[in-house]
Design a protein around this motif. Structure first.
Motif, PDB file in Angstrom:
ATOM      1  N   ALA A   1       0.827  -1.204   0.000  1.00 21.93           N
ATOM      2  CA  ALA A   1       0.000   0.000   0.000  1.00 21.93           C
ATOM      3  C   ALA A   1       0.865   1.259   0.000  1.00 21.93           C
ATOM      4  CB  ALA A   1      -0.931  -0.005   1.202  1.00 21.93           C
ATOM      5  N   VAL A   2       1.923   1.250   0.793  1.00 20.74           N
ATOM      6  CA  VAL A   2       2.812   2.415   0.860  1.00 20.74           C
ATOM      7  C   VAL A   2       3.504   2.627  -0.483  1.00 20.74           C
ATOM      8  CG1 VAL A   2       4.882   3.370   1.930  1.00 20.74           C
ATOM      9  CG2 VAL A   2       3.145   2.261   3.352  1.00 20.74           C
ATOM     10  N   ARG A   3       4.023   1.562  -1.060  1.00 18.58           N
ATOM     11  CA  ARG A   3       4.719   1.680  -2.346  1.00 18.58           C
ATOM     12  C   ARG A   3       3.766   2.131  -3.450  1.00 18.58           C
ATOM     13  NH1 ARG A   3       9.787  -0.177  -2.604  1.00 18.58           N
ATOM     14  NH2 ARG A   3      10.589  -1.394  -0.853  1.00 18.58           N
ATOM     15  N   ALA A   4       2.561   1.586  -3.435  1.00 18.50           N
ATOM     16  CA  ALA A   4       1.589   1.951  -4.467  1.00 18.50           C
ATOM     17  C   ALA A   4       1.152   3.402  -4.350  1.00 18.50           C
ATOM     18  CB  ALA A   4       0.373   1.028  -4.389  1.00 18.50           C
ATOM     19  N   GLY A   5       1.224   3.940  -3.140  1.00 20.97           N
ATOM     20  CA  GLY A   5       0.791   5.313  -2.932  1.00 20.97           C
ATOM     21  C   GLY A   5       1.788   6.362  -3.374  1.00 20.97           C
ATOM     22  N   VAL A   6       3.017   5.942  -3.679  1.00 15.66           N
ATOM     23  CA  VAL A   6       4.083   6.894  -4.014  1.00 15.66           C
ATOM     24  C   VAL A   6       4.362   6.868  -5.518  1.00 15.66           C
ATOM     25  CG1 VAL A   6       6.500   7.509  -3.661  1.00 15.66           C
ATOM     26  CG2 VAL A   6       5.141   6.651  -1.743  1.00 15.66           C
ATOM     27  N   ARG A   7       4.199   8.011  -6.162  1.00 20.58           N
ATOM     28  CA  ARG A   7       4.534   8.147  -7.572  1.00 20.58           C
ATOM     29  C   ARG A   7       5.950   8.674  -7.707  1.00 20.58           C
ATOM     30  NH1 ARG A   7       0.243  12.022  -9.930  1.00 20.58           N
ATOM     31  NH2 ARG A   7       1.997  12.295 -11.368  1.00 20.58           N
ATOM     32  N   GLN A   8       6.773   7.937  -8.442  1.00 24.46           N
ATOM     33  CA  GLN A   8       8.178   8.274  -8.559  1.00 24.46           C
ATOM     34  C   GLN A   8       8.428   9.561  -9.350  1.00 24.46           C
ATOM     35  OE1 GLN A   8      10.487   6.531  -6.873  1.00 24.46           O
ATOM     36  NE2 GLN A   8       8.836   5.236  -6.103  1.00 24.46           N
ATOM     37  N   ASP A   9       7.432  10.007 -10.120  1.00 19.47           N
ATOM     38  CA  ASP A   9       7.623  11.218 -10.919  1.00 19.47           C
ATOM     39  C   ASP A   9       7.333  12.492 -10.142  1.00 19.47           C
ATOM     40  OD1 ASP A   9       4.916  10.359 -10.843  1.00 19.47           O
ATOM     41  OD2 ASP A   9       4.436  11.676 -12.531  1.00 19.47           O
ATOM     42  N   LEU A  10       6.901  12.359  -8.899  1.00 19.95           N
ATOM     43  CA  LEU A  10       6.592  13.526  -8.086  1.00 19.95           C
ATOM     44  C   LEU A  10       7.843  14.051  -7.389  1.00 19.95           C
ATOM     45  CD1 LEU A  10       3.288  12.334  -6.362  1.00 19.95           C
ATOM     46  CD2 LEU A  10       3.501  13.999  -8.223  1.00 19.95           C
ATOM     47  N   PRO A  11       7.841  15.337  -6.984  1.00 16.21           N
ATOM     48  CA  PRO A  11       8.939  15.836  -6.150  1.00 16.21           C
ATOM     49  C   PRO A  11       9.030  15.009  -4.863  1.00 16.21           C
ATOM     50  CG  PRO A  11       7.571  17.646  -6.932  1.00 16.21           C
ATOM     51  CD  PRO A  11       6.847  16.382  -7.291  1.00 16.21           C
ATOM     52  N   VAL A  12      10.208  14.991  -4.255  1.00 13.82           N
ATOM     53  CA  VAL A  12      10.423  14.149  -3.077  1.00 13.82           C
ATOM     54  C   VAL A  12       9.464  14.514  -1.948  1.00 13.82           C
ATOM     55  CG1 VAL A  12      12.092  13.469  -1.319  1.00 13.82           C
ATOM     56  CG2 VAL A  12      12.821  13.734  -3.678  1.00 13.82           C
ATOM     57  N   GLU A  13       9.209  15.796  -1.776  1.00 10.07           N
ATOM     58  CA  GLU A  13       8.278  16.225  -0.726  1.00 10.07           C
ATOM     59  C   GLU A  13       6.905  15.587  -0.918  1.00 10.07           C
ATOM     60  OE1 GLU A  13       6.160  20.345   0.921  1.00 10.07           O
ATOM     61  OE2 GLU A  13       7.792  20.445  -0.546  1.00 10.07           O
ATOM     62  N   ARG A  14       6.421  15.597  -2.170  1.00 12.56           N
ATOM     63  CA  ARG A  14       5.130  14.985  -2.451  1.00 12.56           C
ATOM     64  C   ARG A  14       5.182  13.471  -2.295  1.00 12.56           C
ATOM     65  NH1 ARG A  14       1.327  16.989  -5.807  1.00 12.56           N
ATOM     66  NH2 ARG A  14       0.287  15.010  -5.344  1.00 12.56           N
ATOM     67  N   GLN A  15       6.297  12.858  -2.657  1.00 13.89           N
ATOM     68  CA  GLN A  15       6.430  11.413  -2.485  1.00 13.89           C
ATOM     69  C   GLN A  15       6.318  11.034  -1.015  1.00 13.89           C
ATOM     70  OE1 GLN A  15       9.533   9.246  -4.573  1.00 13.89           O
ATOM     71  NE2 GLN A  15       9.794  10.917  -6.025  1.00 13.89           N
ATOM     72  N   LEU A  16       6.977  11.805  -0.166  1.00 14.28           N
ATOM     73  CA  LEU A  16       6.919  11.523   1.267  1.00 14.28           C
ATOM     74  C   LEU A  16       5.493  11.694   1.787  1.00 14.28           C
ATOM     75  CD1 LEU A  16       8.458  10.772   3.823  1.00 14.28           C
ATOM     76  CD2 LEU A  16       8.953  13.218   4.150  1.00 14.28           C
ATOM     77  N   TRP A  17       4.833  12.754   1.348  1.00 15.81           N
ATOM     78  CA  TRP A  17       3.450  12.993   1.763  1.00 15.81           C
ATOM     79  C   TRP A  17       2.532  11.857   1.309  1.00 15.81           C
ATOM     80  CZ3 TRP A  17      -0.404  14.584   4.459  1.00 15.81           C
ATOM     81  CH2 TRP A  17      -1.693  14.682   3.901  1.00 15.81           C
ATOM     82  N   GLU A  18       2.648  11.463   0.063  1.00 12.18           N
ATOM     83  CA  GLU A  18       1.787  10.402  -0.453  1.00 12.18           C
ATOM     84  C   GLU A  18       2.066   9.078   0.266  1.00 12.18           C
ATOM     85  OE1 GLU A  18      -0.656  10.959  -2.296  1.00 12.18           O
ATOM     86  OE2 GLU A  18      -0.216  12.912  -3.183  1.00 12.18           O
ATOM     87  N   GLY A  19       3.335   8.815   0.576  1.00 14.04           N
ATOM     88  CA  GLY A  19       3.669   7.596   1.308  1.00 14.04           C
ATOM     89  C   GLY A  19       3.069   7.591   2.699  1.00 14.04           C
ATOM     90  N   LEU A  20       3.158   8.722   3.397  1.00 16.07           N
ATOM     91  CA  LEU A  20       2.575   8.817   4.733  1.00 16.07           C
ATOM     92  C   LEU A  20       1.055   8.684   4.677  1.00 16.07           C
ATOM     93  CD1 LEU A  20       4.645  11.731   6.347  1.00 16.07           C
ATOM     94  CD2 LEU A  20       4.773   9.286   6.888  1.00 16.07           C
ATOM     95  N   ARG A  21       0.455   9.336   3.702  1.00 15.95           N
ATOM     96  CA  ARG A  21      -1.008   9.251   3.589  1.00 15.95           C
ATOM     97  C   ARG A  21      -1.445   7.824   3.301  1.00 15.95           C
ATOM     98  NH1 ARG A  21      -4.364  13.060  -0.515  1.00 15.95           N
ATOM     99  NH2 ARG A  21      -3.276  11.771  -2.045  1.00 15.95           N
ATOM    100  N   ALA A  22      -0.706   7.109   2.449  1.00 19.72           N
ATOM    101  CA  ALA A  22      -1.035   5.715   2.173  1.00 19.72           C
ATOM    102  C   ALA A  22      -0.854   4.845   3.413  1.00 19.72           C
ATOM    103  CB  ALA A  22      -0.155   5.195   1.036  1.00 19.72           C
ATOM    104  N   PHE A  23       0.188   5.120   4.177  1.00 14.80           N
ATOM    105  CA  PHE A  23       0.446   4.366   5.405  1.00 14.80           C
ATOM    106  C   PHE A  23      -0.702   4.533   6.399  1.00 14.80           C
ATOM    107  CE2 PHE A  23       2.026   4.280   9.772  1.00 14.80           C
ATOM    108  CZ  PHE A  23       2.691   3.062   9.828  1.00 14.80           C
ATOM    109  N   PHE A  24      -1.071   5.770   6.669  1.00 16.93           N
ATOM    110  CA  PHE A  24      -2.125   6.015   7.659  1.00 16.93           C
ATOM    111  C   PHE A  24      -3.496   5.568   7.162  1.00 16.93           C
ATOM    112  CE2 PHE A  24       1.067   9.062   9.300  1.00 16.93           C
ATOM    113  CZ  PHE A  24       1.136   8.583  10.590  1.00 16.93           C
ATOM    114  N   ALA A  25      -3.744   5.683   5.863  1.00 19.78           N
ATOM    115  CA  ALA A  25      -5.015   5.201   5.318  1.00 19.78           C
ATOM    116  C   ALA A  25      -5.122   3.689   5.491  1.00 19.78           C
ATOM    117  CB  ALA A  25      -5.135   5.580   3.848  1.00 19.78           C
ATOM    118  N   HIS A  26      -4.037   2.982   5.212  1.00 21.93           N
ATOM    119  CA  HIS A  26      -4.075   1.518   5.328  1.00 21.93           C
ATOM    120  C   HIS A  26      -4.229   1.084   6.777  1.00 21.93           C
ATOM    121  CE1 HIS A  26      -3.282  -2.590   3.887  1.00 21.93           C
ATOM    122  NE2 HIS A  26      -2.687  -2.746   5.058  1.00 21.93           N
TER     123      HIS A  26
END
Length: 228
Positions: free
Chosen positions: A75-100
């Protein structure tokens, strides 16, 4: 007329039912208090069938840890898009973690609480999942910090420490958020992002906090006199 025969259920489907039931019972009652009778009843199967598929209570619990760990990391990996800036990647990863973790509170209880309380081999199974997430976060932090400093030689120990701190904070915050109904996954992710990115942003901007110099034993001020 003969008895009507029920359709034979595929093994994978039956096993998933057992694991679903086991995660719920283990997550809510704990490993020690959970019984195979309860798990079998919730899964709608006989206890001998649970043993036939999953051998023992220990093996069943291990299978639960592995399944929930794989689901969380995916879920965490799927939530992170590699084409995004690192700040957004971290945010998306955290959001995926807490959502799951919010959507699967029993699974998170199995991983974060139960696996750690009951020794080996459960601790090692949970630790393997955590190490994978830490490695993933370490790469994000390393890319962000090194890009900001244009310094490919940024100490790996410092980067690894930041990742460990971030993952540890996420784990604690997820446990708190799951026990606080009014806190959403989005709010939990925002809280940690505000906390973490403020510090990381300062670090990337070259604003590094330095501890005061340590005193030598001979430089310590004298201890205050005791009252009579």
């Amino acid at each position: 007329m003969g008895a009507v025969k029920t359709k034979r259920m595929p093994r994978a489907v039956r096993e998933r039912q057992m694991l679903d039931a086991a995660v719920r019972i283990f997550g809510q009652r704990g490993y020690t208090a959970a019984s195979m009778d309860e798990i079998a009843e919730l899964a709608g199967v006989s206890k001998p069938l649970v043993y036939l598929y999953l051998n023992s209570k220990e093996d069943l619990f291990t299978a639960c840890i592995r399944r929930e760990a794989a689901a969380l990391t995916a879920a965490v990996r799927a939530g992170v898009r590699q084409d995004l800036p690192v700040e957004r990647q971290l945010w998306e990863g955290l959001r995926a973690f807490f959502a799951h973790t919010a959507e699967h509170p029993d699974g998170w209880s199995v991983l974060y609480l139960q696996a750690r309380r009951h020794g080996e081999p459960f601790v090692s199974e949970a630790a393997a999942m955590r190490a994978e997430i830490v490695a993933f976060v370490t790469r994000l932090v390393a890319v962000a910090a090194r890009e900001a400093h244009r310094d490919p030689g940024l100490p790996e120990r410092e980067v690894a420490g930041l990742a460990e701190a971030l993952v540890g904070a996420a784990e604690s915050l997820a446990a708190w958020a799951n026990s606080t109904p009014e806190v959403s996954a989005h709010q939990a992710a925002s809280t940690l992002m505000n906390f973490a990115w403020s510090g990381l942003g300062s670090l990337m901007g070259g604003k590094v906090w330095s501890p005061p110099p340590e005193r030598d034993h001979g430089d310590r001020p004298p201890a205050p006199l005791s009252s009579p």
